[in-house]
Write a protein that holds these residues in place. Structure first.
Motif, PDB file in Angstrom:
ATOM      1  N   SER A 140       0.897  -1.210   0.121  1.00 16.92           N
ATOM      2  CA  SER A 140      -0.751  -0.529   0.173  1.00 16.92           C
ATOM      3  C   SER A 140       0.784   0.847  -0.131  1.00 16.92           C
ATOM      4  CB  SER A 140      -0.572   0.134   1.048  1.00 16.92           C
ATOM      5  OG  SER A 140      -0.362   0.009   2.670  1.00 16.92           O
ATOM      6  N   GLY A 141       0.193   2.650  -0.449  1.00 15.28           N
ATOM      7  CA  GLY A 141       0.839   3.406  -0.532  1.00 15.28           C
ATOM      8  C   GLY A 141       1.660   4.149   0.772  1.00 15.28           C
ATOM      9  N   ALA A 142       0.600   3.799   2.310  1.00 19.38           N
ATOM     10  CA  ALA A 142       1.466   4.048   3.356  1.00 19.38           C
ATOM     11  C   ALA A 142       2.226   3.235   3.589  1.00 19.38           C
ATOM     12  CB  ALA A 142       0.081   4.085   4.591  1.00 19.38           C
ATOM     13  N   TYR A 168      -1.620  14.264   3.474  1.00 20.92           N
ATOM     14  CA  TYR A 168      -2.107  13.070   3.498  1.00 20.92           C
ATOM     15  C   TYR A 168      -0.920  11.953   3.160  1.00 20.92           C
ATOM     16  CZ  TYR A 168      -5.230   8.830   3.828  1.00 20.92           C
ATOM     17  OH  TYR A 168      -5.338   7.467   4.478  1.00 20.92           O
ATOM     18  N   HIS A 169      -0.748  11.683   4.121  1.00 18.61           N
ATOM     19  CA  HIS A 169       0.369  10.343   3.527  1.00 18.61           C
ATOM     20  C   HIS A 169      -0.496   8.683   4.688  1.00 18.61           C
ATOM     21  CE1 HIS A 169       3.161  13.088   2.553  1.00 18.61           C
ATOM     22  NE2 HIS A 169       3.242  14.057   4.196  1.00 18.61           N
ATOM     23  N   GLU A 238       4.000  15.279  -0.825  1.00 18.21           N
ATOM     24  CA  GLU A 238       3.319  15.631  -1.898  1.00 18.21           C
ATOM     25  C   GLU A 238       3.689  16.617  -2.881  1.00 18.21           C
ATOM     26  OE1 GLU A 238      -0.897  14.256  -0.905  1.00 18.21           O
ATOM     27  OE2 GLU A 238       0.127  14.960   1.301  1.00 18.21           O
ATOM     28  N   GLU A 243      -5.376  14.279  -0.931  1.00 20.21           N
ATOM     29  CA  GLU A 243      -6.400  14.442  -0.582  1.00 20.21           C
ATOM     30  C   GLU A 243      -6.181  15.772   0.408  1.00 20.21           C
ATOM     31  OE1 GLU A 243      -6.613  11.162  -1.595  1.00 20.21           O
ATOM     32  OE2 GLU A 243      -8.233  11.563   0.222  1.00 20.21           O
ATOM     33  N   ASP A 271       6.584  11.836  -2.020  1.00 19.52           N
ATOM     34  CA  ASP A 271       5.016  10.638  -2.437  1.00 19.52           C
ATOM     35  C   ASP A 271       4.392  10.987  -3.442  1.00 19.52           C
ATOM     36  OD1 ASP A 271       3.086   9.772  -1.442  1.00 19.52           O
ATOM     37  OD2 ASP A 271       2.145  10.340   1.065  1.00 19.52           O
ATOM     38  N   VAL A 273       2.711   9.005  -4.778  1.00 21.14           N
ATOM     39  CA  VAL A 273       1.486   8.353  -4.381  1.00 21.14           C
ATOM     40  C   VAL A 273       0.491   7.932  -5.479  1.00 21.14           C
ATOM     41  CG1 VAL A 273      -0.190   6.823  -2.350  1.00 21.14           C
ATOM     42  CG2 VAL A 273       1.807   6.726  -2.633  1.00 21.14           C
ATOM     43  N   GLN A 274      -0.445   9.548  -5.419  1.00 24.93           N
ATOM     44  CA  GLN A 274      -1.559   9.558  -5.958  1.00 24.93           C
ATOM     45  C   GLN A 274      -0.430  10.856  -7.311  1.00 24.93           C
ATOM     46  OE1 GLN A 274      -5.788  12.239  -5.711  1.00 24.93           O
ATOM     47  NE2 GLN A 274      -4.675  11.368  -3.584  1.00 24.93           N
ATOM     48  N   LYS A 300      -0.996   3.425  -6.029  1.00 25.23           N
ATOM     49  CA  LYS A 300      -1.981   3.813  -7.090  1.00 25.23           C
ATOM     50  C   LYS A 300      -1.991   3.704  -8.145  1.00 25.23           C
ATOM     51  CE  LYS A 300      -3.782   7.092  -3.442  1.00 25.23           C
ATOM     52  NZ  LYS A 300      -4.953   6.556  -3.331  1.00 25.23           N
TER      53      LYS A 300
HETATM   54  C1  LIG Z   1      -0.084  11.340  -1.529  1.00 25.63           C
HETATM   55  C2  LIG Z   1      -0.723   9.730  -0.543  1.00 25.63           C
HETATM   56  N1  LIG Z   1       0.274   9.597  -0.221  1.00 25.63           N
HETATM   57  C3  LIG Z   1      -0.165   7.724   0.863  1.00 25.63           C
HETATM   58  C4  LIG Z   1      -1.701   7.444   1.161  1.00 25.63           C
HETATM   59  C5  LIG Z   1      -2.576   6.181   1.482  1.00 25.63           C
HETATM   60  O1  LIG Z   1      -2.368   4.758   0.641  1.00 25.63           O
HETATM   61  P1  LIG Z   1      -2.594   3.631   0.469  1.00 25.63           P
HETATM   62  O2  LIG Z   1      -4.171   4.314   0.629  1.00 25.63           O
HETATM   63  O3  LIG Z   1      -2.834   2.811  -0.344  1.00 25.63           O
HETATM   64  O4  LIG Z   1      -2.186   3.182   1.470  1.00 25.63           O
HETATM   65  C6  LIG Z   1      -2.523   8.310  -0.416  1.00 25.63           C
HETATM   66  C7  LIG Z   1      -3.718   7.832  -0.233  1.00 25.63           C
HETATM   67  O5  LIG Z   1      -5.043   8.640  -1.046  1.00 25.63           O
HETATM   68  C8  LIG Z   1      -1.430   9.448  -0.758  1.00 25.63           C
HETATM   69  O6  LIG Z   1      -2.416  10.153  -1.511  1.00 25.63           O
END
Ligand SMILES: Cc1ncc(COP(=O)(O)O)c(C=O)c1O
Length: 463
Positions: A140-142, A168-169, A238, A243, A271, A273-274, A300
């Motif tokens: 997962s991202g987290a 948001y992380h 980010e 978020e 980060d 992720v998004q 993602k």
């Molecule tokens: C920038 C960012 N980092 C981390 C995460 C967390 O990812 P995950 O939901 O896969 O744990 C998200 C999820 O929306 C995100 O947008």
């Protein structure tokens, strides 16, 4: 709800999918099957796991999600920025099927396999910078954000982690500490991990004209005074906030932070992720200003809908961690890796970076026209297919989350999936799969225009 005929012609479905690429309402929303499933969900699934759209998915393809009652929705959410290459992309489906027939799991830490190595090679090549890199894969991202912090702390021998307002992380213990917004992400879940410090972001709509360099100086001043430059293991940011409100920092903000990190022995961690994997019109959002992070976090969109995440970074930093210090039972699952290789190839083969820029032109055109008619649209922002509008009251600044919720609700009732975000919940965000046709996008934004025209709700504070 009355039945609504298709408003767009049934354009050909993407190869391999049979789902017509058009919006279609077959029943009232939610339909009877979704209502029955919602009742089962309420008595079986944890109440803490919410859902945005009150219908159950049956199929998804390209830019469309079809529910169990036969209603077809235009998807402006991509499952929160995941199906970037298109839902059920045929190459991803084929790669998953082929891998499943070979093996589903051995655990890379027990018996390694080639697709994991191939994903690492691809991410090492695609992420910003041409230095030697290493990659570790997670789920997962987290989880990947946590591992980036582990690497940064190990490599620097320092503890402090700097994050930003509106960040948001994730929802794990460390990433809750790194996430800004209390409700719903943190409230009642403390105590949180220590040594996490928050700095002010560059937020052009609300910064009163601060340049990127000035906003960076403000953030750096907070870090130097309240944390101490020599204590900082990493600055995690980010490059376009997700978020927190689709906030694109002013030009110069990210390069100035990255330069400060270099000068002070801290790692600059993006980060992505998004934002990553083509979403913003570049492979990675950092590419836009030529920023080269020490570590990049990816998740993602990387695997076309399968759970996979990664930390990719400078070889000497990532390799500073002892053997066994990184990993996990499922990290880099072979099926997810096969999906990722297909998805990354699809970004190139389908020309999706260029497509993201076309989506930006089309959607921003629609959103600027809307903003010119409707003063409640205070700001239009974002890049590529990661776009948003911030909704405000009559003073042009007070957040109006009720309006965002009402417009998103009205759009969903007409078969368009629209997500909200923002610390104040007053941002509508648009994240269509990059396979979405212009016709579908226009149909979706016609619906959105109508939703704005018929929605008068505003918060008391915004009036
Ligand atoms: C920038 C960012 N980092 C981390 C995460 C967390 O990812 P995950 O939901 O896969 O744990 C998200 C999820 O929306 C995100 O947008």
């Amino acid at each position: 709800m009355t039945q609504l005929a298709d408003r767009t012609p049934d354009t050909a479905a993407p190869p391999g999918t049979e789902l017509p690429q058009s919006r279609h309402l077959a029943t009232e929303l939610p339909g009877p099957r979704s209502r029955a499933l919602m009742a089962r969900k309420a008595s079986a699934v944890a109440a803490g796991v919410g859902t945005t759209v009150p219908v159950f998915a049956a199929r998804a393809g390209g830019g469309i999600v079809e529910d169990v009652d036969g209603n077809r929705f235009i998807d402006l959410g991509s499952g929160i920025a995941v199906t970037t290459v298109g839902a059920s992309h045929p190459a991803v489906v084929a790669a998953v099927q082929a891998q499943v027939e070979q093996f589903t799991h051995t655990c890379f830490m027990v018996t390694p396999y080639e697709p994991y190595v191939a994903v690492a090679e691809r991410l090492n090549a695609l992420t910003p910078g041409d230095h030697a890199k290493r990659t570790a894969l997670f789920n997962s991202g987290a989880e990947a954000v946590e591992n980036a912090v582990k690497i940064a702390r190990h490599a620097t021998g320092r503890d402090a982690v700097v994050v930003f307002d509106h960040a948001y992380h994730g929802r794990t213990n460390l990433t809750m500490a790194m996430t800004a917004k209390a409700m719903p992400y943190k409230s009642g879940f403390g105590p949180f991990a220590g040594e996490v410090y928050r700095a002010p972001l560059s937020y052009p709509f609300r910064d009163g004209g601060l340049s990127g360099a000035e906003a960076a100086a403000r953030a750096i001043d907070v870090v130097e005074k309240q944390v101490g430059a020599d204590q900082v293991a990493c600055v995690v940011i980010e490059p376009v906030q997700g978020e927190g409100g689709f906030i694109e920092p002013a030009p110069g903000f990210l390069p100035a932070l990255a330069a400060w990190c270099r000068e002070n022995g801290a790692l600059f961690v993006a980060d992505e992720v998004q934002t990553g994997v083509g979403r913003t019109g570049d492979w990675f959002a950092c590419d836009h200003e030529g920023v080269v992070p020490d570590l990049v976090v990816v998740a993602k969109g990387v695997a076309g809908g399968m759970p996979l995440s990664a930390v990719t970074g400078r070889a000497e930093l990532v390799d500073a961690v002892h053997t066994g210090g990184l990993g996990g039972t499922y990290g880099g699952n072979p099926v997810a890796c096969a999906a990722a290789l297909a998805a990354l190839e699809a970004v190139e083969r389908d020309g999706l970076l260029a497509r993201a820029r076309e989506v930006e032109r089309l959607v921003k055109g629609r959103l600027h026209a809307l903003a010119a008619r409707d003063p409640r649209v205070g700001d239009v922002r974002g890049r590529g297919a990661m776009l948003g509008v911030e909704l405000v009251g009559e003073d042009g600044l007070t957040p109006d989350p009720a309006l965002a919720a009402a417009v998103a609700g009205a759009a969903k009732a007409q078969g368009v999936i629209v997500l909200t975000c923002g610390t104040h919940g007053n941002v509508l965000r648009f994240l269509p799969p990059l396979s979405t046709s212009d016709e579908l996008l226009h149909d979706a934004f016609d619906v959105l225009d109508a939703a704005f025209a018929t929605t008068t709700t505003t918060t008391a504070a915004a009036r």
